[in-house]
Design an enzyme around this catalytic site. Sequence first.
Site, PDB file in Angstrom:
ATOM      1  N   ARG A 193       0.821  -1.212   0.000  1.00 46.76           N
ATOM      2  CA  ARG A 193       0.000   0.000   0.000  1.00 46.76           C
ATOM      3  C   ARG A 193       0.858   1.266   0.000  1.00 46.76           C
ATOM      4  O   ARG A 193       0.505   2.267  -0.637  1.00 46.76           O
ATOM      5  CB  ARG A 193      -0.913  -0.033   1.234  1.00 46.76           C
ATOM      6  CG  ARG A 193      -1.969   1.055   1.297  1.00 46.76           C
ATOM      7  CD  ARG A 193      -3.013   0.691   2.343  1.00 46.76           C
ATOM      8  NE  ARG A 193      -4.036   1.723   2.485  1.00 46.76           N
ATOM      9  CZ  ARG A 193      -4.118   2.552   3.530  1.00 46.76           C
ATOM     10  NH1 ARG A 193      -3.238   2.470   4.521  1.00 46.76           N
ATOM     11  NH2 ARG A 193      -5.078   3.455   3.600  1.00 46.76           N
TER      12      ARG A 193
ATOM     13  N   HIS B 192       0.345   4.249  -2.607  1.00 47.56           N
ATOM     14  CA  HIS B 192       0.030   5.614  -2.170  1.00 47.56           C
ATOM     15  C   HIS B 192       1.155   6.588  -2.514  1.00 47.56           C
ATOM     16  O   HIS B 192       0.917   7.786  -2.645  1.00 47.56           O
ATOM     17  CB  HIS B 192      -0.276   5.641  -0.673  1.00 47.56           C
ATOM     18  CG  HIS B 192      -1.647   5.137  -0.343  1.00 47.56           C
ATOM     19  ND1 HIS B 192      -2.330   5.517   0.794  1.00 47.56           N
ATOM     20  CD2 HIS B 192      -2.468   4.279  -1.001  1.00 47.56           C
ATOM     21  CE1 HIS B 192      -3.517   4.908   0.810  1.00 47.56           C
ATOM     22  NE2 HIS B 192      -3.608   4.156  -0.263  1.00 47.56           N
TER      23      HIS B 192
ATOM     24  N   ASN C 224      -3.934   8.443   4.601  1.00 49.65           N
ATOM     25  CA  ASN C 224      -2.758   7.873   5.260  1.00 49.65           C
ATOM     26  C   ASN C 224      -2.754   8.028   6.779  1.00 49.65           C
ATOM     27  O   ASN C 224      -2.148   7.224   7.482  1.00 49.65           O
ATOM     28  CB  ASN C 224      -1.482   8.533   4.709  1.00 49.65           C
ATOM     29  CG  ASN C 224      -1.276   8.257   3.236  1.00 49.65           C
ATOM     30  OD1 ASN C 224      -1.584   7.171   2.744  1.00 49.65           O
ATOM     31  ND2 ASN C 224      -0.758   9.247   2.511  1.00 49.65           N
TER      32      ASN C 224
ATOM     33  N   HIS D  83      -6.003  -5.950  -2.842  1.00 50.55           N
ATOM     34  CA  HIS D  83      -6.816  -6.081  -1.629  1.00 50.55           C
ATOM     35  C   HIS D  83      -7.081  -7.537  -1.258  1.00 50.55           C
ATOM     36  O   HIS D  83      -7.843  -7.808  -0.337  1.00 50.55           O
ATOM     37  CB  HIS D  83      -8.141  -5.332  -1.787  1.00 50.55           C
ATOM     38  CG  HIS D  83      -8.010  -3.845  -1.637  1.00 50.55           C
ATOM     39  ND1 HIS D  83      -9.068  -2.975  -1.811  1.00 50.55           N
ATOM     40  CD2 HIS D  83      -6.948  -3.073  -1.320  1.00 50.55           C
ATOM     41  CE1 HIS D  83      -8.639  -1.727  -1.611  1.00 50.55           C
ATOM     42  NE2 HIS D  83      -7.356  -1.763  -1.313  1.00 50.55           N
TER      43      HIS D  83
END
Length: 319
Positions: A63, A67, A95, A195
């Site tokens: 992740r 991001h 975040n 995911h």
Amino acid sequence: MASHGYFSALLRALVLAILATSAFSQLSPNYYDYSCPNALSTIKNVVEAAVQKENRMGASLLRLHFHDCFVNGCDGSILLDPSPTIDSEKNANPNFQSARGFEVVDAIKQAVDEACGQPIVSCADILAVAARDSVVALGGPTWDVQLGRRDSITASRDAANAEIPAPFFSLSQLISNFQNHGLDEKDLVVLSGGHTIGFARCVSFRDHIYNDSDIDPNFAQHLAYICPKVGGDFNLSPLDPTPANFDVAYFSYLVQKSGLLHSDQELYNGGSTDALVSQYSYDAQGFFQDFGNSMIKMGNIQPLTGDQGEIRVNCRKVN
């Protein structure tokens, strides 16, 4: 004259093609082969130890790379702590109290700098390699990570708030968001498949279980125990039933209307991405191959190369 026009059009097309692939040509999977041959194996060892200690860390490291890349390109900006000159992306809504794994990145940086004898490997490259190694450690595919990124000397909390897709996004918003980053609908479905590992907080899926109709009622009832209407914002639920295994259960559960996030279930809700979700739900080999390809594509979003940026000594602050 016609032939002249043809050749000038051909030349223009060739120049555009070269420009489009310039990021790819600047990055290379062999970038550290001579400057630090032990770099990749060192990163792998630290990642494997971290994931073995806490398998959730694999999803967290994946992740971080995602991001990072979605905010002004894959430049390590997500790792910068707040300072008088840095409006840290760590404090952005997607975040804050959610992004994690920064201590593992610190450990990787220390180990790889020791292995190389000096700071040669960028923090941005560490994120890209750690994402791949995390997926592999949890049983997923491998791919050749393109390397040679340099680190940003700026960060943008506003850009993080604007650019990172939100869990309440509709399919059209998700498609538009990914297109803005040079990624297509297939990349959207494939990368959402990340995911298949990890967890999400109650605050991210509360609206989906209480207000959406595209959710299996038994699944919603089960989630209500974890995520009450009021309170429990930080209670965790796995994104699919096998959060420590990189597999296709994520897609299988979308087909069963059991996606945890609103944005997940939007991928299988009567729209243009239904067919791909359905395909991946039984085609693990196809998903694995496509995931590697889409990760390479994502890793090539606006990298800093050459004399741009810097190689940070400490991933948390500019030199």
